[in-house]
Motif scaffolding. Structure first.
Motif, PDB file in Angstrom:
ATOM      1  N   GLU A 246     -15.573  -3.626   1.867  1.00  0.00           N
ATOM      2  CA  GLU A 246     -14.191  -3.268   1.529  1.00  0.00           C
ATOM      3  C   GLU A 246     -14.147  -2.252   0.390  1.00  0.00           C
ATOM      4  O   GLU A 246     -13.303  -1.335   0.399  1.00  0.00           O
ATOM      5  N   ALA A 249     -14.997   1.048   1.914  1.00  0.00           N
ATOM      6  CA  ALA A 249     -13.863   1.543   2.707  1.00  0.00           C
ATOM      7  C   ALA A 249     -12.799   2.153   1.798  1.00  0.00           C
ATOM      8  O   ALA A 249     -12.232   3.213   2.108  1.00  0.00           O
ATOM      9  N   THR A 255      -9.385   3.262   6.895  1.00  0.00           N
ATOM     10  CA  THR A 255      -8.389   2.255   7.259  1.00  0.00           C
ATOM     11  C   THR A 255      -8.696   1.725   8.656  1.00  0.00           C
ATOM     12  O   THR A 255      -9.398   2.378   9.439  1.00  0.00           O
ATOM     13  N   THR A 262      -8.381  -5.342  10.954  1.00  0.00           N
ATOM     14  CA  THR A 262      -8.672  -5.844   9.617  1.00  0.00           C
ATOM     15  C   THR A 262     -10.076  -5.423   9.200  1.00  0.00           C
ATOM     16  O   THR A 262     -10.912  -5.069  10.040  1.00  0.00           O
ATOM     17  N   THR A 263     -10.334  -5.503   7.897  1.00  0.00           N
ATOM     18  CA  THR A 263     -11.670  -5.182   7.417  1.00  0.00           C
ATOM     19  C   THR A 263     -12.692  -6.190   7.939  1.00  0.00           C
ATOM     20  O   THR A 263     -13.845  -5.831   8.195  1.00  0.00           O
ATOM     21  N   TYR A 267     -15.917  -5.055   9.933  1.00  0.00           N
ATOM     22  CA  TYR A 267     -17.245  -5.403   9.424  1.00  0.00           C
ATOM     23  C   TYR A 267     -18.084  -6.042  10.533  1.00  0.00           C
ATOM     24  O   TYR A 267     -19.244  -5.662  10.750  1.00  0.00           O
ATOM     25  N   GLN A 314     -13.559   3.481  11.841  1.00  0.00           N
ATOM     26  CA  GLN A 314     -12.305   3.505  11.113  1.00  0.00           C
ATOM     27  C   GLN A 314     -11.243   4.269  11.883  1.00  0.00           C
ATOM     28  O   GLN A 314     -11.541   5.074  12.760  1.00  0.00           O
TER      29      GLN A 314
END
Length: 445
Positions: A246, A249, A255, A262-263, A267, A314
């Motif tokens: 995170e 990122a 984003t 979501t992150t 991931y 992303q």
């Protein structure tokens, strides 16, 4: 699942637009043996062709061009877009290599061009980069199909064959090799031969046994075990490593809201891709770098992963201007490797995430239809002529290969090679045999 817009031309009515598209082939046939000095003039006389610029490459003229194409080749009167291409012209009687990168406009000199000292035409795939229709048509992803792109290439080869009069050989690498193969299948009269490098062939998207078998046999048992252990540990230590992801990122401006969501999902997706990417771009010589999953600290594990296959998906690179069009094709026609990841089952949180629609904005997602690719596979095996496929032994993309017919067609595998397999890396005897065949097809000594 790897990381891998000009305004529409307005016709003066139905008849004018139809005549423009129908006339390209006829116009090219009317061109007679142009000299190098008047190539530009000949290009400008092709309906729909625009010379954007003229430069020089290794002493020969290099043309940057656009060509008007129908958005829908089955209904050409409904609108058009401009497709980007380049022409590197040496001599009208030399062979021409037709290079399909499969993505945005790729203009590097191909292996094939060097082998036969050819002219080279390079084309940008429809709906990639600047070769995307303007307005609503550009958001109609149903027109991004293998047949539509093959039809683009058909019209272009017909338009240019009157200028470049020697043999024409199609080529491409990876998705470009697939695209060259689709061109040959749908328009077998256009090209004199095709040489495709590391072209995946997911003819049955429900059967991924070839990919599963690859990951249980590639490299050495020790290397496979170490990679699987490191990949698993990335998920076991999710709570410790996700904050690092995170932070990266945030630093990079990444984003995920429009695609993976979501992150945490981003991931996990990156971790799932890690071993594939290790073999795609690495070799067995990289195996000693794999950290011991039991003893490596969090920083060591995370930093090693970022350098060896941990590829972040992303929003910024997955939409209309990035690799999104590829994933749209994978989701609807090309297929994907839906790996089982048996060693990760108890540490995964998103079991259905590993498929191309996961990395697409909602408007670009689609439903899969196997018909076109299965048909290409059957045709290549039974009817294809003068086709050559080059694969890498340790390349996961080469786990599902095209099987050429007996009609003057061949397949070679480069020992120990990855997704960068080349003719020059074949064993000497096979290399000589392949080059001899290519030169025979191109009618050069």
């Amino acid at each position: 699942m790897r990381n891998t817009r000009f305004a529409a031309l307005l016709g003066a009515g139905l008849m004018a637009v139809t005549a423009q598209f129908a006339g390209a082939g006829a116009a090219s046939a009317a061109h007679a043996a142009p000299a190098a000095a008047d190539i530009r003039e000949q290009l400008e006389r092709i309906p729909g062709m625009t010379v954007v610029s003229v430069g020089e490459k290794e002493g020969f003229p290099y043309y940057t061009l656009t060509f008007a194409q129908p958005v829908d080749h089955s209904r050409p009167w409904e609108g058009s877009f401009t497709q980007r291409l380049t022409l590197w012209h040496k001599a009208a009687d030399k062979p021409t290599v037709f290079y399909t990168g499969g993505y945005t406009l790729a203009t590097s000199t191909t292996q094939l061009t060097k082998v036969i000292d050819a002219n080279q035409v390079s084309i940008e795939h429809r709906y990639f980069g600047q070769s995307r229709p303007a307005g609503a048509a550009g958001d109609d992803w149903s027109k991004l199909t293998v047949w539509q792109e093959a039809s683009d290439e058909h019209r272009l080869t017909q338009a240019l064959r009157g200028i470049e009069r020697g043999r024409w050989l199609g080529t491409g690498v990876s998705k470009g090799g697939m695209t060259a193969t689709y061109h040959e299948r749908f328009y077998p009269g256009d090209l004199d031969a095709v040489v495709a490098f590391v072209a995946p062939n997911d003819a049955n998207n429900r059967d991924d046994s070839g990919y599963e078998r690859f990951f249980t046999t590639v490299g050495t048992p020790e290397c496979r075990a170490a990679l699987n252990a490191a990949q698993r540990e990335m998920l076991v230590r999710r709570d410790a490593l996700l904050p690092k992801f995170e932070a990266d990122a945030k630093t990079n401006g990444d984003t995920f809201e429009e695609t993976l969501g979501t992150t945490g999902r981003a991931y996990e997706f990156a971790v799932l891709d890690q071993v594939w990417n290790f073999w795609q771009s690495g070799t067995i010589d990289n195996c000693p770098t794999v950290p011991d999953a039991k003893t490596a600290g969090d920083d060591e594990l995370y930093d090693w992963s970022k350098k060896h296959g941990f590829s972040v998906y992303q929003d910024e690179s997955l939409g209309t201007n990035g690799s999104g069009p590829y994933y749209r094709q994978a989701a609807t026609q090309l297929g994907w490797a839906d790996l089982k990841f048996k060693h990760l089952r108890d540490v995964r949180r998103y079991p259905d995430i590993y498929q191309p629609n996961s990395v697409l904005p909602a408007a670009m997602r689609g439903s899969y239809d196997n018909a076109a690719i299965a048909g290409v596979d059957r045709w290549v095996q039974t009817r294809g002529e003068r086709m050559m496929f080059i694969y890498g032994e340790n390349d996961p993309w080469s786990a599902e290969k095209f099987s050429p017919s007996r009609h003057d067609s061949y397949r070679y595998v480069v020992p120990g090679s990855n997704h960068a397999a080349q003719l020059a890396k074949l064993p000497a005897g096979e290399q000589a045999q392949a080059v001899e065949t290519i030169k025979r097809w191109a009618d050069v000594k």
